[in-house]
Motif scaffolding. Structure first.
Motif, PDB file in Angstrom:
ATOM      1  N   PRO A  39       0.837  -1.206   0.000  1.00 12.95           N
ATOM      2  CA  PRO A  39       0.000   0.000   0.000  1.00 12.95           C
ATOM      3  C   PRO A  39       0.869   1.253   0.000  1.00 12.95           C
ATOM      4  O   PRO A  39       1.884   1.312   0.717  1.00 12.95           O
ATOM      5  CB  PRO A  39      -0.805  -0.127   1.300  1.00 12.95           C
ATOM      6  CG  PRO A  39       0.039  -0.997   2.179  1.00 12.95           C
ATOM      7  CD  PRO A  39       0.786  -1.923   1.278  1.00 12.95           C
ATOM      8  N   SER A  40       0.499   2.224  -0.813  1.00 12.94           N
ATOM      9  CA  SER A  40       1.229   3.483  -0.826  1.00 12.94           C
ATOM     10  C   SER A  40       0.780   4.346   0.344  1.00 12.94           C
ATOM     11  O   SER A  40      -0.134   3.986   1.093  1.00 12.94           O
ATOM     12  CB  SER A  40       0.973   4.227  -2.142  1.00 12.94           C
ATOM     13  OG  SER A  40      -0.373   4.677  -2.193  1.00 12.94           O
ATOM     14  N   ARG A  41       1.407   5.496   0.504  1.00 12.87           N
ATOM     15  CA  ARG A  41       1.030   6.398   1.597  1.00 12.87           C
ATOM     16  C   ARG A  41      -0.399   6.898   1.444  1.00 12.87           C
ATOM     17  O   ARG A  41      -1.040   7.282   2.416  1.00 12.87           O
ATOM     18  CB  ARG A  41       1.997   7.591   1.636  1.00 12.87           C
ATOM     19  CG  ARG A  41       3.417   7.196   2.049  1.00 12.87           C
ATOM     20  CD  ARG A  41       4.321   8.407   2.071  1.00 12.87           C
ATOM     21  NE  ARG A  41       5.685   8.036   2.483  1.00 12.87           N
ATOM     22  CZ  ARG A  41       6.698   8.880   2.555  1.00 12.87           C
ATOM     23  NH1 ARG A  41       6.500  10.165   2.260  1.00 12.87           N
ATOM     24  NH2 ARG A  41       7.892   8.469   2.922  1.00 12.87           N
ATOM     25  N   ARG A  42      -0.904   6.882   0.212  1.00  8.25           N
ATOM     26  CA  ARG A  42      -2.279   7.316  -0.040  1.00  8.25           C
ATOM     27  C   ARG A  42      -3.271   6.169   0.054  1.00  8.25           C
ATOM     28  O   ARG A  42      -4.454   6.345  -0.215  1.00  8.25           O
ATOM     29  CB  ARG A  42      -2.367   7.978  -1.417  1.00  8.25           C
ATOM     30  CG  ARG A  42      -1.535   9.251  -1.543  1.00  8.25           C
ATOM     31  CD  ARG A  42      -1.700   9.853  -2.926  1.00  8.25           C
ATOM     32  NE  ARG A  42      -0.936  11.100  -3.060  1.00  8.25           N
ATOM     33  CZ  ARG A  42      -0.903  11.830  -4.168  1.00  8.25           C
ATOM     34  NH1 ARG A  42      -1.584  11.441  -5.239  1.00  8.25           N
ATOM     35  NH2 ARG A  42      -0.190  12.943  -4.209  1.00  8.25           N
ATOM     36  N   GLY A  43      -2.780   4.977   0.390  1.00  9.85           N
ATOM     37  CA  GLY A  43      -3.662   3.836   0.511  1.00  9.85           C
ATOM     38  C   GLY A  43      -3.881   3.086  -0.777  1.00  9.85           C
ATOM     39  O   GLY A  43      -4.615   2.091  -0.799  1.00  9.85           O
ATOM     40  N   GLN A  44      -3.262   3.536  -1.867  1.00  7.49           N
ATOM     41  CA  GLN A  44      -3.392   2.849  -3.139  1.00  7.49           C
ATOM     42  C   GLN A  44      -2.348   1.744  -3.235  1.00  7.49           C
ATOM     43  O   GLN A  44      -1.409   1.681  -2.451  1.00  7.49           O
ATOM     44  CB  GLN A  44      -3.226   3.851  -4.294  1.00  7.49           C
ATOM     45  CG  GLN A  44      -4.262   4.975  -4.274  1.00  7.49           C
ATOM     46  CD  GLN A  44      -3.975   6.037  -5.316  1.00  7.49           C
ATOM     47  OE1 GLN A  44      -2.830   6.271  -5.684  1.00  7.49           O
ATOM     48  NE2 GLN A  44      -5.026   6.690  -5.792  1.00  7.49           N
ATOM     49  N   THR A  45      -2.524   0.855  -4.205  1.00  4.65           N
ATOM     50  CA  THR A  45      -1.590  -0.252  -4.379  1.00  4.65           C
ATOM     51  C   THR A  45      -0.405   0.186  -5.221  1.00  4.65           C
ATOM     52  O   THR A  45      -0.571   0.697  -6.324  1.00  4.65           O
ATOM     53  CB  THR A  45      -2.287  -1.455  -5.036  1.00  4.65           C
ATOM     54  OG1 THR A  45      -3.345  -1.902  -4.185  1.00  4.65           O
ATOM     55  CG2 THR A  45      -1.302  -2.586  -5.261  1.00  4.65           C
ATOM     56  N   GLU A  46       0.787  -0.026  -4.702  1.00  5.88           N
ATOM     57  CA  GLU A  46       2.027   0.289  -5.412  1.00  5.88           C
ATOM     58  C   GLU A  46       2.721  -1.022  -5.778  1.00  5.88           C
ATOM     59  O   GLU A  46       3.119  -1.787  -4.904  1.00  5.88           O
ATOM     60  CB  GLU A  46       2.943   1.139  -4.536  1.00  5.88           C
ATOM     61  CG  GLU A  46       4.278   1.465  -5.180  1.00  5.88           C
ATOM     62  CD  GLU A  46       5.226   2.182  -4.236  1.00  5.88           C
ATOM     63  OE1 GLU A  46       6.312   2.572  -4.673  1.00  5.88           O
ATOM     64  OE2 GLU A  46       4.866   2.342  -3.036  1.00  5.88           O
ATOM     65  N   VAL A  47       2.845  -1.289  -7.075  1.00  7.29           N
ATOM     66  CA  VAL A  47       3.472  -2.527  -7.539  1.00  7.29           C
ATOM     67  C   VAL A  47       4.984  -2.333  -7.565  1.00  7.29           C
ATOM     68  O   VAL A  47       5.493  -1.350  -8.100  1.00  7.29           O
ATOM     69  CB  VAL A  47       2.956  -2.921  -8.936  1.00  7.29           C
ATOM     70  CG1 VAL A  47       3.602  -4.234  -9.387  1.00  7.29           C
ATOM     71  CG2 VAL A  47       1.440  -3.063  -8.923  1.00  7.29           C
ATOM     72  N   LEU A  48       5.716  -3.293  -6.980  1.00  4.79           N
ATOM     73  CA  LEU A  48       7.168  -3.204  -6.877  1.00  4.79           C
ATOM     74  C   LEU A  48       7.886  -4.031  -7.934  1.00  4.79           C
ATOM     75  O   LEU A  48       8.953  -3.640  -8.424  1.00  4.79           O
ATOM     76  CB  LEU A  48       7.614  -3.668  -5.488  1.00  4.79           C
ATOM     77  CG  LEU A  48       6.944  -2.967  -4.301  1.00  4.79           C
ATOM     78  CD1 LEU A  48       7.393  -3.602  -3.001  1.00  4.79           C
ATOM     79  CD2 LEU A  48       7.260  -1.481  -4.317  1.00  4.79           C
ATOM     80  N   ALA A  49       7.342  -5.188  -8.280  1.00  5.28           N
ATOM     81  CA  ALA A  49       7.945  -6.078  -9.273  1.00  5.28           C
ATOM     82  C   ALA A  49       6.863  -7.049  -9.727  1.00  5.28           C
ATOM     83  O   ALA A  49       5.830  -7.212  -9.059  1.00  5.28           O
ATOM     84  CB  ALA A  49       9.150  -6.818  -8.708  1.00  5.28           C
ATOM     85  N   ALA A  50       7.111  -7.710 -10.869  1.00 10.60           N
ATOM     86  CA  ALA A  50       6.080  -8.582 -11.432  1.00 10.60           C
ATOM     87  C   ALA A  50       6.680  -9.873 -11.951  1.00 10.60           C
ATOM     88  O   ALA A  50       7.875  -9.965 -12.225  1.00 10.60           O
ATOM     89  CB  ALA A  50       5.341  -7.851 -12.552  1.00 10.60           C
TER      90      ALA A  50
END
Length: 311
Positions: free
Chosen positions: A83-94
């Motif tokens: 989760p990002s600081r805004r509560g959204q999903t932050e993808v790090l790797a795939a």
């Protein structure tokens, strides 16, 4: 010139798109590896495209003096996210086969962060292992209880980038897989990779004497090809981690020993917190499930409740 005309002109400046793989991402630019193993710096076509290391993509070579262009991201098998600081999903790797969680005696390991990485691996259908690095340091064996993770069903490693201990076994576990090193800053992820692949000469740094925490030496996730086959993504160190925001009833899926026992609970929707005849709580009382791992589950449930309220 209208936006439509500019788009047409841009397409004329590039060849037909071909397949590639993102091996590093830097803001609006990425490094894409083609089918021959050559790497190309590409601009990203459009703000909606958010490629990450490990993505399979479509990209176009320039037919004039313009830049190569990443035009599409192919469907992902899975993604490591938070989760990002805004509560959204932050993808790090795939598109990862296994997550290698690295800890060390210094900086002081946080077993609860390890649990969260392991939970993320379970939820994204990836394998996971726990690595105690810097085993040559005094007190290394007491730094973290690896038996807890072994009891939960995870493979563990004891390694030293300095002496080479455990590296052969670790390298064998990475063959023919796409792995990612994760963990706190300063645990020696880049040092391990240097020991496995000396020609990389990755920058490493010491733990800060002032704070006892690691310094960031890897600033972006980068994919490297291993000599024995397979790939490893070296990711920046963290001070904390959590899986993306989810329904609290999904948290149990992130703890494999809890998920296995849950089928024996009295209630199908048991949260394993206060319900009667809970097989998980009985297993904790008997020692079959480690009390600390169960506490980690409870903490992650509370965190998901908090994140859910914010969003």
């Amino acid at each position: 010139m209208s936006p439509r005309t500019r788009k047409a002109d841009r397409s004329l400046a590039h060849t037909e798109p071909e397949s590639g793989r993102v091996v590093a991402a830097f803001g609006r630019h990425v490094l894409v590896e083609d089918s021959d193993g050559e790497r190309h710096r590409c601009m990203i076509a459009g703000r909606r495209l958010r490629p990450v290391c490990g993505d399979r993509v479509r990209w176009a070579r320039p037919s004039d003096q313009s830049n190569s262009l990443l035009v599409a991201i192919e469907p992902r098998h899975n993604e490591l996210a938070r989760p990002s600081r805004r509560g959204q999903t932050e993808v790090l790797a795939a598109n990862i086969d296994q997550i290698l969680v690295v800890v060390a005696p210094v900086p002081q390991p946080d077993a609860f962060i390890v649990d969260r990485y392991l939970a993320a691996a379970e939820l994204m259908d990836a394998g996971a292992c726990v690595i105690l690095n810097k085993c040559e340091l005094e007190g290394a064996a007491a730094a973290i209880d690896l038996e807890e993770f072994g009891q939960a069903g995870y493979t563990t490693f004891v390694t030293s980038a300095e002496t080479g201990e455990g590296l052969a076994r670790l390298a064998e576990s990475m063959r023919k897989k796409t792995s990612i090193f994760v963990g706190q800053s300063g645990v020696g992820k880049s040092s391990l990779l240097n020991a496995l692949m000396p020609e990389l000469e990755l920058a490493v740094d010491q733990v800060s004497k002032a704070t006892g925490e690691g310094k960031h030496t890897t600033t972006a996730s980068v994919l490297h090809h291993l000599h024995g086959g397979g790939e490893i993504i070296d990711s920046p160190g963290v001070r904390d981690f959590a899986p993306p925001t989810m329904d609290t009833r999904m948290v149990a899926r992130g703890f494999r020993e809890i998920a296995e026992l849950a089928v024996d609970c009295r209630f199908a929707d048991c949260m394993h917190l206060r319900e009667p005849d809970c097989a998980v709580k009985q297993a904790v009382e008997s020692g079959k499930v480690a009390a600390r791992r169960y506490e980690s589950y409870r903490r992650l449930v509370r965190l998901m409740e908090q994140l859910g309220e914010r969003t």
